[in-house]
Design a protein around this motif. Sequence first.
Motif, PDB file in Angstrom:
ATOM      1  N   LYS A 234       4.896   6.758  19.733  1.00  0.00           N
ATOM      2  CA  LYS A 234       3.827   6.250  19.047  1.00  0.00           C
ATOM      3  C   LYS A 234       3.965   6.610  17.296  1.00  0.00           C
ATOM      4  O   LYS A 234       4.508   7.632  17.189  1.00  0.00           O
ATOM      5  CB  LYS A 234       2.368   6.922  19.286  1.00  0.00           C
ATOM      6  CG  LYS A 234       1.061   6.418  18.613  1.00  0.00           C
ATOM      7  CD  LYS A 234       0.040   7.069  19.334  1.00  0.00           C
ATOM      8  CE  LYS A 234      -1.455   6.733  18.737  1.00  0.00           C
ATOM      9  NZ  LYS A 234      -2.370   7.541  19.613  1.00  0.00           N
ATOM     10  N   LEU A 235       3.586   5.871  16.511  1.00  0.00           N
ATOM     11  CA  LEU A 235       3.417   5.853  15.217  1.00  0.00           C
ATOM     12  C   LEU A 235       2.184   5.673  14.566  1.00  0.00           C
ATOM     13  O   LEU A 235       1.645   4.423  14.817  1.00  0.00           O
ATOM     14  CB  LEU A 235       4.667   5.022  14.425  1.00  0.00           C
ATOM     15  CG  LEU A 235       6.066   5.844  14.293  1.00  0.00           C
ATOM     16  CD1 LEU A 235       6.967   4.623  13.849  1.00  0.00           C
ATOM     17  CD2 LEU A 235       6.177   6.837  13.510  1.00  0.00           C
ATOM     18  N   VAL A 236       1.526   6.237  13.707  1.00  0.00           N
ATOM     19  CA  VAL A 236       0.161   6.057  13.249  1.00  0.00           C
ATOM     20  C   VAL A 236       0.384   6.172  11.745  1.00  0.00           C
ATOM     21  O   VAL A 236       0.801   7.127  11.257  1.00  0.00           O
ATOM     22  CB  VAL A 236      -0.751   6.710  13.479  1.00  0.00           C
ATOM     23  CG1 VAL A 236      -2.378   6.320  12.893  1.00  0.00           C
ATOM     24  CG2 VAL A 236      -1.064   6.433  15.164  1.00  0.00           C
ATOM     25  N   ILE A 237       0.055   5.075  10.903  1.00  0.00           N
ATOM     26  CA  ILE A 237      -0.047   4.886   9.311  1.00  0.00           C
ATOM     27  C   ILE A 237      -1.064   4.747   8.859  1.00  0.00           C
ATOM     28  O   ILE A 237      -1.900   3.652   9.230  1.00  0.00           O
ATOM     29  CB  ILE A 237       1.243   4.008   8.786  1.00  0.00           C
ATOM     30  CG1 ILE A 237       2.499   4.732   9.491  1.00  0.00           C
ATOM     31  CG2 ILE A 237       1.244   4.211   7.393  1.00  0.00           C
ATOM     32  CD1 ILE A 237       3.510   3.784   9.091  1.00  0.00           C
ATOM     33  N   VAL A 238      -1.786   5.491   7.963  1.00  0.00           N
ATOM     34  CA  VAL A 238      -2.920   4.941   7.060  1.00  0.00           C
ATOM     35  C   VAL A 238      -2.497   5.066   5.372  1.00  0.00           C
ATOM     36  O   VAL A 238      -1.949   6.033   5.133  1.00  0.00           O
ATOM     37  CB  VAL A 238      -4.073   6.088   7.488  1.00  0.00           C
ATOM     38  CG1 VAL A 238      -5.160   5.535   6.292  1.00  0.00           C
ATOM     39  CG2 VAL A 238      -4.417   6.392   8.614  1.00  0.00           C
TER      40      VAL A 238
ATOM     41  N   ALA B 141       0.830  -1.118  -0.011  1.00  0.00           N
ATOM     42  CA  ALA B 141      -0.043   0.027  -0.065  1.00  0.00           C
ATOM     43  C   ALA B 141       0.927   1.228  -0.138  1.00  0.00           C
ATOM     44  O   ALA B 141       2.100   1.006   0.390  1.00  0.00           O
ATOM     45  CB  ALA B 141      -0.835  -0.129   1.221  1.00  0.00           C
ATOM     46  N   LYS B 142       0.392   2.387  -0.203  1.00  0.00           N
ATOM     47  CA  LYS B 142       0.836   3.607  -0.409  1.00  0.00           C
ATOM     48  C   LYS B 142       0.460   4.688   0.766  1.00  0.00           C
ATOM     49  O   LYS B 142      -0.747   4.734   0.876  1.00  0.00           O
ATOM     50  CB  LYS B 142       0.850   4.342  -1.876  1.00  0.00           C
ATOM     51  CG  LYS B 142       1.702   3.619  -2.713  1.00  0.00           C
ATOM     52  CD  LYS B 142       1.426   4.364  -4.159  1.00  0.00           C
ATOM     53  CE  LYS B 142       2.409   3.555  -4.873  1.00  0.00           C
ATOM     54  NZ  LYS B 142       2.199   4.324  -6.505  1.00  0.00           N
ATOM     55  N   ILE B 143       1.322   5.160   1.456  1.00  0.00           N
ATOM     56  CA  ILE B 143       0.894   5.945   2.676  1.00  0.00           C
ATOM     57  C   ILE B 143       0.107   7.376   2.160  1.00  0.00           C
ATOM     58  O   ILE B 143       0.540   7.963   1.341  1.00  0.00           O
ATOM     59  CB  ILE B 143       2.116   6.314   3.628  1.00  0.00           C
ATOM     60  CG1 ILE B 143       2.678   5.037   4.121  1.00  0.00           C
ATOM     61  CG2 ILE B 143       1.586   7.404   4.623  1.00  0.00           C
ATOM     62  CD1 ILE B 143       4.102   5.382   4.807  1.00  0.00           C
ATOM     63  N   GLU B 144      -0.913   7.474   2.753  1.00  0.00           N
ATOM     64  CA  GLU B 144      -1.902   8.567   2.711  1.00  0.00           C
ATOM     65  C   GLU B 144      -1.584   9.678   3.775  1.00  0.00           C
ATOM     66  O   GLU B 144      -1.486  10.654   3.622  1.00  0.00           O
ATOM     67  CB  GLU B 144      -3.390   8.155   2.369  1.00  0.00           C
ATOM     68  CG  GLU B 144      -3.648   7.349   1.417  1.00  0.00           C
ATOM     69  CD  GLU B 144      -3.877   8.281   0.339  1.00  0.00           C
ATOM     70  OE1 GLU B 144      -4.515   9.443   0.330  1.00  0.00           O
ATOM     71  OE2 GLU B 144      -3.456   8.223  -0.795  1.00  0.00           O
TER      72      GLU B 144
END
Length: 175
Positions: free
Chosen positions: A163-167, A117-120
């Motif tokens: 913390k890291l958050v990726i969508v 997937a590609k990070i949005e």
Amino acid sequence: MAAPSGRSGWRSWAALVPAALLCLAVRAAAEPGTTSGAAPSTAEFDVRPGGEVHSFSRSLGDYGCTFTYSAQGGTNEQWQMNVGVSEDNGLFSCSIWRPQGKSYLFFTQFKAKVKGAKIEHAMAYSQAAAGAQSDIPLKQEEFEITETTVSHKEGKFRFELSKLVIVAKTPRDEL
């Protein structure tokens, strides 16, 4: 509801987009079923000091997330990684955090990489929400985001990470 207009209206929309993406990611991670029968997955792992480079990975179907880091000071800390796919299979999320909130380790480097997937949208935090404490984001100059990674910026990162958050947007098969 009409869209905000003018310059301040644009800033309002710009602030809402990342929040909406994060809500979708959280919802995807919390829902019991996803496409292909792949359920969201949360796993615990130890973040270990000592200056060596360590990695932890989780996969969910065709998508994956790998957290690579090096840290100093203290003792092992218990962290968690959650991966999830939205119900429509359009978004993949990866969250990495210390449930107790603030990490007391001194991170010399970090990188989170998504596969498939590609990070949005992505955000890194020096402190994760815990108890009455809120998330405290890193300054934008401390980390960088590419199509598939979120990583520290050499010389700018202040060695704090909790913390890291990726969508990330998944590829769509068009008919």
